[in-house]
Design a protein around this motif. Structure first.
Motif, PDB file in Angstrom:
ATOM      1  N   ARG A 173     -27.329  34.928 -36.067  1.00 48.49           N
ATOM      2  CA  ARG A 173     -27.881  34.836 -34.714  1.00 48.49           C
ATOM      3  C   ARG A 173     -27.687  36.165 -33.975  1.00 48.49           C
ATOM      4  NH1 ARG A 173     -31.259  33.364 -33.507  1.00 48.49           N
ATOM      5  NH2 ARG A 173     -30.965  32.443 -31.440  1.00 48.49           N
ATOM      6  N   THR A 174     -26.519  36.772 -34.167  1.00 48.39           N
ATOM      7  CA  THR A 174     -26.258  38.059 -33.505  1.00 48.39           C
ATOM      8  C   THR A 174     -27.282  39.106 -33.953  1.00 48.39           C
ATOM      9  OG1 THR A 174     -23.908  37.561 -33.380  1.00 48.39           O
ATOM     10  CG2 THR A 174     -24.499  39.868 -33.158  1.00 48.39           C
ATOM     11  N   ASN A 227     -30.303  38.475 -34.824  1.00 49.89           N
ATOM     12  CA  ASN A 227     -31.651  37.999 -34.444  1.00 49.89           C
ATOM     13  C   ASN A 227     -32.409  37.224 -35.511  1.00 49.89           C
ATOM     14  OD1 ASN A 227     -31.340  39.283 -31.928  1.00 49.89           O
ATOM     15  ND2 ASN A 227     -31.934  41.233 -32.872  1.00 49.89           N
ATOM     16  N   LYS A 286     -33.432  33.685 -37.469  1.00 52.53           N
ATOM     17  CA  LYS A 286     -33.487  32.257 -37.114  1.00 52.53           C
ATOM     18  C   LYS A 286     -32.675  31.488 -38.133  1.00 52.53           C
ATOM     19  CE  LYS A 286     -37.261  29.830 -36.278  1.00 52.53           C
ATOM     20  NZ  LYS A 286     -38.699  29.477 -36.309  1.00 52.53           N
ATOM     21  N   THR A 322     -25.604  23.996 -30.688  1.00 57.36           N
ATOM     22  CA  THR A 322     -24.859  24.784 -29.693  1.00 57.36           C
ATOM     23  C   THR A 322     -24.481  26.158 -30.255  1.00 57.36           C
ATOM     24  OG1 THR A 322     -22.762  23.827 -30.384  1.00 57.36           O
ATOM     25  CG2 THR A 322     -23.888  22.737 -28.535  1.00 57.36           C
ATOM     26  N   GLY A 335     -26.582  27.901 -31.907  1.00 60.25           N
ATOM     27  CA  GLY A 335     -27.815  28.676 -31.952  1.00 60.25           C
ATOM     28  C   GLY A 335     -28.680  28.360 -33.152  1.00 60.25           C
TER      29      GLY A 335
END
Ligand code: ASP
Length: 321
Positions: free
Chosen positions: A179-180, A182, A184, A200, A202
């Motif tokens: 997630r950091t 970018n 999915k 929660t 991500g």
């Protein structure tokens, strides 16, 4: 401000720090450091929980940099006699080691030790919490495969994580790093093992494996971590044994049918999609042998990158570069 020499997890790592760490891994991969880089240093493996790959990988990494390795293993150490994790770590520190590599059953164990020593601590897996070097080797493998090592931006890539995510420290470290950077993340598994609450972190949580994998660029298969459910290990690898109640699935045979990656299911992946697994694989349950050893599998590169990641991490922890 946390001591930057420690590597305790990826969940709180700022994007710039994560990218710098991956850049150091890439540098080690492109130009392996000199074999005497850590000559004279001793790395202590404090493994209070079983490990095959991770401990060997840290040892190989340390030795390739010229460091010596000392292993303190759960079953043989004084922790069994009631000596606490902190006492053990402080005693080993007092012997003059340069880094403590810690694996323990308790979530937060490595962070706890780090608060009580002055030596760099590297988390090699703490309960269900984090396994940061595994997360790093996974995102490095992905970034290298998809030519994203320049800047380590994984935007546009989708990673499906399949299986016992609730028990998985590997999944937690991966979700954070992905997630950091970018990417999915789509999670799928039996409701008790891939709870909706993962959103929660991500990740998107879906209920059918085909929905999770159809657009994935990488599929990360996880084993059912029977030992973390407090259930008997008997039957792992043998069709028909009972699964923990929270899986809402009756047998491993049923699990394989709903969540396993068979060659037929793998054939529905995007042509360029890759298959990952942190090991150990329960062949015939979450992953069929033909898929694990097939052309899409990057499981062996993951293992090789594990050594590179640990070389970069040890070098940084001990020398600061
Ligand atoms: N080897 C990984 C870990 O230590 C994954 C697993 O055990 O399934 O968490």
């Amino acid at each position: 401000m946390p001591d930057p020499r420690h590597l305790l997890g990826l969940q709180d790592l700022p994007a710039a720090t994560l990218r710098d760490t991956l850049a150091r891994v890439h540098a080690c991969d492109q130009h392996p450091p000199a074999p005497d880089t850590l000559r004279g240093h001793v790395v202590a493996n404090l493994f209070f929980e079983d490990s095959t790959r991770t401990r060997t990988s840290f040892s190989v990494a340390a030795q390739r940099l010229g460091a010596s390795v000392v292993d303190l293993l759960g079953g043989q150490s004084s922790v069994n006699k009631g000596e606490t994790l902190i006492d053990t770590a402080r005693n080993v520190e007092a012997m003059g080691v340069s880094a403590l590599v810690v694996r323990a059953k308790q979530s937060g164990a490595a962070a706890l030790i780090a608060r009580h020593v002055h030596t760099p601590v590297i988390n090699a897996g703490d309960g269900r919490h984090e396994h940061p070097t595994q997360g790093l080797l996974d995102v490095y493998t992905l970034a290298k495969h998809f030519n994203r090592t320049d800047g380590f931006d994984l935007k546009g890539l989708t990673v499906a994580i399949v299986g016992d995510i609730a028990s998985s420290r590997v999944a937690r470290s991966n979700i954070a790093a992905l997630r950091t950077l970018n990417a999915k993340v789509v999670c799928v598994g039996p409701p008790g093992l891939a709870p909706a609450g993962l959103a929660t972190l991500g990740a998107k949580v879906v209920s059918h494996i085909d929905e999770a994998i159809k657009n994935a660029d990488a599929v990360m298969m996880l084993r059912i971590q029977f030992e973390r459910h407090g259930e008997a290990k008997a039957g792992v690898g043998a069709g028909g044994s009972d699964l923990p109640k929270q899986t809402s699935i009756a047998s491993v045979r049923e699990y394989r049918e709903f969540y396993g990656l068979s060659p037929e299911r793998a054939a529905s992946l995007k042509p360029e999609a890759i298959i990952m697994h942190p090991g150990p694989i329960n062949r015939g349950i979450e992953l069929d042998a033909a898929v694990a050893d097939g052309p899409r599998s990057v499981i062996m590169p993951q293992v090789s990158h594990g050594v590179t990641v640990r070389m970069a991490v040890l070098k940084h922890a001990i020398l600061g570069d």
